[in-house]
Design a protein around this motif. Structure first.
Motif, PDB file in Angstrom:
ATOM      1  N   HIS A  50      12.171 -42.108  69.483  1.00  0.00           N
ATOM      2  CA  HIS A  50      10.911 -42.755  69.032  1.00  0.00           C
ATOM      3  C   HIS A  50       9.987 -42.073  68.198  1.00  0.00           C
ATOM      4  O   HIS A  50      10.263 -40.824  68.032  1.00  0.00           O
ATOM      5  CB  HIS A  50       9.905 -42.738  70.476  1.00  0.00           C
ATOM      6  N   ILE A  51       8.989 -42.359  67.373  1.00  0.00           N
ATOM      7  CA  ILE A  51       8.161 -41.596  66.738  1.00  0.00           C
ATOM      8  C   ILE A  51       7.596 -40.405  67.587  1.00  0.00           C
ATOM      9  O   ILE A  51       6.965 -40.779  68.870  1.00  0.00           O
ATOM     10  CB  ILE A  51       6.698 -42.464  66.111  1.00  0.00           C
ATOM     11  N   GLY A  52       7.439 -39.228  67.082  1.00  0.00           N
ATOM     12  CA  GLY A  52       6.860 -38.059  67.863  1.00  0.00           C
ATOM     13  C   GLY A  52       8.087 -37.320  68.413  1.00  0.00           C
ATOM     14  O   GLY A  52       7.803 -36.197  68.999  1.00  0.00           O
ATOM     15  N   ASP A  53       9.374 -37.831  68.487  1.00  0.00           N
ATOM     16  CA  ASP A  53      10.339 -37.163  69.042  1.00  0.00           C
ATOM     17  C   ASP A  53      10.733 -35.976  68.120  1.00  0.00           C
ATOM     18  O   ASP A  53      10.635 -36.087  67.007  1.00  0.00           O
ATOM     19  CB  ASP A  53      11.528 -37.968  69.354  1.00  0.00           C
ATOM     20  N   THR A  54      11.478 -35.119  68.804  1.00  0.00           N
ATOM     21  CA  THR A  54      11.793 -33.972  67.836  1.00  0.00           C
ATOM     22  C   THR A  54      13.189 -33.685  67.946  1.00  0.00           C
ATOM     23  O   THR A  54      13.994 -33.858  69.246  1.00  0.00           O
ATOM     24  CB  THR A  54      11.219 -32.518  68.273  1.00  0.00           C
ATOM     25  N   VAL A  55      14.097 -33.802  66.767  1.00  0.00           N
ATOM     26  CA  VAL A  55      15.435 -33.384  67.028  1.00  0.00           C
ATOM     27  C   VAL A  55      15.651 -31.841  66.294  1.00  0.00           C
ATOM     28  O   VAL A  55      15.075 -31.540  65.567  1.00  0.00           O
ATOM     29  CB  VAL A  55      16.476 -34.240  65.905  1.00  0.00           C
ATOM     30  N   LEU A  56      16.591 -31.209  67.214  1.00  0.00           N
ATOM     31  CA  LEU A  56      16.968 -29.829  67.059  1.00  0.00           C
ATOM     32  C   LEU A  56      18.059 -29.647  66.449  1.00  0.00           C
ATOM     33  O   LEU A  56      19.442 -29.974  67.160  1.00  0.00           O
ATOM     34  CB  LEU A  56      16.560 -29.129  68.450  1.00  0.00           C
ATOM     35  N   PHE A  57      18.469 -29.152  65.209  1.00  0.00           N
ATOM     36  CA  PHE A  57      19.801 -28.793  64.777  1.00  0.00           C
ATOM     37  C   PHE A  57      19.977 -27.449  65.066  1.00  0.00           C
ATOM     38  O   PHE A  57      19.452 -26.607  64.432  1.00  0.00           O
ATOM     39  CB  PHE A  57      19.968 -29.117  63.279  1.00  0.00           C
ATOM     40  N   GLN A  58      21.058 -26.894  65.962  1.00  0.00           N
ATOM     41  CA  GLN A  58      21.412 -25.626  66.126  1.00  0.00           C
ATOM     42  C   GLN A  58      22.812 -25.525  65.628  1.00  0.00           C
ATOM     43  O   GLN A  58      23.710 -26.399  66.008  1.00  0.00           O
ATOM     44  CB  GLN A  58      21.310 -25.366  67.559  1.00  0.00           C
ATOM     45  N   TYR A  59      23.174 -24.241  64.586  1.00  0.00           N
ATOM     46  CA  TYR A  59      24.221 -24.152  64.014  1.00  0.00           C
ATOM     47  C   TYR A  59      24.291 -22.794  63.522  1.00  0.00           C
ATOM     48  O   TYR A  59      23.290 -22.176  63.296  1.00  0.00           O
ATOM     49  CB  TYR A  59      24.521 -25.348  62.912  1.00  0.00           C
ATOM     50  N   ASN A  60      25.565 -22.313  63.190  1.00  0.00           N
ATOM     51  CA  ASN A  60      25.611 -20.867  62.484  1.00  0.00           C
ATOM     52  C   ASN A  60      25.406 -21.055  60.956  1.00  0.00           C
ATOM     53  O   ASN A  60      26.021 -21.901  60.252  1.00  0.00           O
ATOM     54  CB  ASN A  60      27.205 -20.452  62.740  1.00  0.00           C
ATOM     55  N   PRO A  61      24.174 -20.629  60.364  1.00  0.00           N
ATOM     56  CA  PRO A  61      23.873 -20.773  59.274  1.00  0.00           C
ATOM     57  C   PRO A  61      24.790 -20.449  58.101  1.00  0.00           C
ATOM     58  O   PRO A  61      24.791 -20.317  57.110  1.00  0.00           O
ATOM     59  CB  PRO A  61      22.561 -20.239  59.205  1.00  0.00           C
ATOM     60  N   GLN A  62      25.674 -19.235  58.713  1.00  0.00           N
ATOM     61  CA  GLN A  62      26.936 -18.685  57.773  1.00  0.00           C
ATOM     62  C   GLN A  62      27.712 -19.885  57.175  1.00  0.00           C
ATOM     63  O   GLN A  62      28.383 -19.727  56.136  1.00  0.00           O
ATOM     64  CB  GLN A  62      27.375 -17.782  58.241  1.00  0.00           C
ATOM     65  N   PHE A  63      27.909 -20.916  58.192  1.00  0.00           N
ATOM     66  CA  PHE A  63      29.105 -21.960  57.964  1.00  0.00           C
ATOM     67  C   PHE A  63      28.450 -23.391  57.817  1.00  0.00           C
ATOM     68  O   PHE A  63      29.122 -24.194  57.292  1.00  0.00           O
ATOM     69  CB  PHE A  63      29.747 -21.887  58.957  1.00  0.00           C
ATOM     70  N   SER A  84      15.626 -32.934  51.411  1.00  0.00           N
ATOM     71  CA  SER A  84      15.412 -31.491  51.768  1.00  0.00           C
ATOM     72  C   SER A  84      16.463 -31.036  52.380  1.00  0.00           C
ATOM     73  O   SER A  84      17.416 -31.491  52.873  1.00  0.00           O
ATOM     74  CB  SER A  84      14.126 -31.637  53.027  1.00  0.00           C
ATOM     75  N   THR A  85      16.291 -29.652  52.314  1.00  0.00           N
ATOM     76  CA  THR A  85      17.632 -28.836  53.074  1.00  0.00           C
ATOM     77  C   THR A  85      17.145 -27.818  53.961  1.00  0.00           C
ATOM     78  O   THR A  85      15.974 -27.374  53.890  1.00  0.00           O
ATOM     79  CB  THR A  85      18.402 -28.062  51.740  1.00  0.00           C
ATOM     80  N   PHE A  86      17.754 -27.718  55.142  1.00  0.00           N
ATOM     81  CA  PHE A  86      17.407 -26.820  56.208  1.00  0.00           C
ATOM     82  C   PHE A  86      18.576 -25.595  56.491  1.00  0.00           C
ATOM     83  O   PHE A  86      19.603 -26.159  56.485  1.00  0.00           O
ATOM     84  CB  PHE A  86      17.177 -27.446  57.374  1.00  0.00           C
ATOM     85  N   THR A  87      18.007 -24.430  56.471  1.00  0.00           N
ATOM     86  CA  THR A  87      19.196 -23.421  56.626  1.00  0.00           C
ATOM     87  C   THR A  87      19.218 -22.380  57.397  1.00  0.00           C
ATOM     88  O   THR A  87      19.562 -21.653  57.372  1.00  0.00           O
ATOM     89  CB  THR A  87      19.289 -22.774  55.096  1.00  0.00           C
ATOM     90  N   THR A  88      18.155 -22.322  58.472  1.00  0.00           N
ATOM     91  CA  THR A  88      17.870 -21.440  59.481  1.00  0.00           C
ATOM     92  C   THR A  88      19.081 -21.602  60.570  1.00  0.00           C
ATOM     93  O   THR A  88      19.071 -20.300  61.256  1.00  0.00           O
ATOM     94  CB  THR A  88      16.580 -21.693  60.106  1.00  0.00           C
ATOM     95  N   GLY A  89      19.511 -22.292  60.814  1.00  0.00           N
ATOM     96  CA  GLY A  89      20.523 -22.393  62.051  1.00  0.00           C
ATOM     97  C   GLY A  89      19.671 -22.863  63.260  1.00  0.00           C
ATOM     98  O   GLY A  89      20.401 -22.864  64.293  1.00  0.00           O
ATOM     99  N   ASN A  90      18.669 -23.324  63.200  1.00  0.00           N
ATOM    100  CA  ASN A  90      17.599 -23.340  64.300  1.00  0.00           C
ATOM    101  C   ASN A  90      16.451 -24.470  63.927  1.00  0.00           C
ATOM    102  O   ASN A  90      15.358 -24.034  63.966  1.00  0.00           O
ATOM    103  CB  ASN A  90      17.178 -22.292  65.074  1.00  0.00           C
TER     104      ASN A  90
END
Length: 188
Positions: A50-63, A84-90
């Motif tokens: 739904h609008i307003g929901d948040t998705v959380l991508f958690q990963y090892n940013p080295q890979f 856009s590109t995201f690279t924090t791992g969180n």
């Protein structure tokens, strides 16, 4: 006096909607990876976003990384010009409008191996059944706080620790405060 009533009621509606927002950890306990053979298409099909929901991508940013892309780029795994590109791992991304949101890992070969995601945020008037509850906290999540980004849909017509509980309590407290102010203004 009528304007005050309208403002109070509008604030109450906004707070109630915020209390319904959910946080979803992409891939659940496996996270955003190629190692666990997560079927992200199947994962997304079991949720209702739904609008307003948040998705959380958690990963090892080295890979890994997360790229938001167009539908055409998603289909062909073309990472040449991501939105856009995201690279924090969180990476925490709030969904702000309905429609499809397309993501994949831009590391060569990862998208082709299935590390890609099509999230469909339903239209607010849609009567789709509710999804599973948001994720709960587990010890495997990274300790750094997520970086938060708000993004619009990709323009294609209609596809952790949970912060939803804390938002719900705050929203309920604000609504209670607004109601008490509303009642106090009309008691005199």
């Amino acid at each position: 006096m009528t304007v005050r009533i309208v403002v109070v009621l509008a604030c109450m509606v906004v707070m109630l909607r915020l209390s319904e927002a959910a946080v979803y950890r992409i891939g659940d306990s496996a996270g955003w990876t190629t190692i666990a053979n997560v079927d992200y298409k199947l994962w997304a099909s079991t949720k209702t976003f739904h609008i307003g929901d948040t998705v959380l991508f958690q990963y090892n940013p080295q890979f890994h990384n997360v790229m938001r892309v167009t539908h055409a780029m998603y289909r062909s795994c073309n990472n040449s010009k991501p939105i856009s590109t995201f690279t924090t791992g969180n990476d925490s991304i709030t969904l702000t409008n309905h429609g499809h949101h397309f993501f994949f890992c831009g590391v060569p070969g990862h998208c082709q191996a299935g590390q890609k995601l099509d999230l469909n945020v339903i239209h607010p008037t849609s009567s789709t059944p509710l999804s599973d509850p948001p994720i709960s906290s587990d010890s495997s999540s990274p300790s750094s706080p997520p970086s938060t980004t708000t993004i619009p849909a990709a323009g294609v017509p209609g596809p952790s620790p949970s912060h939803a509980a804390s938002i719900s309590h705050v929203a309920a407290a604000i609504v209670a405060l607004l109601v008490s102010c509303f009642v106090a203004n009309f008691a005199y």
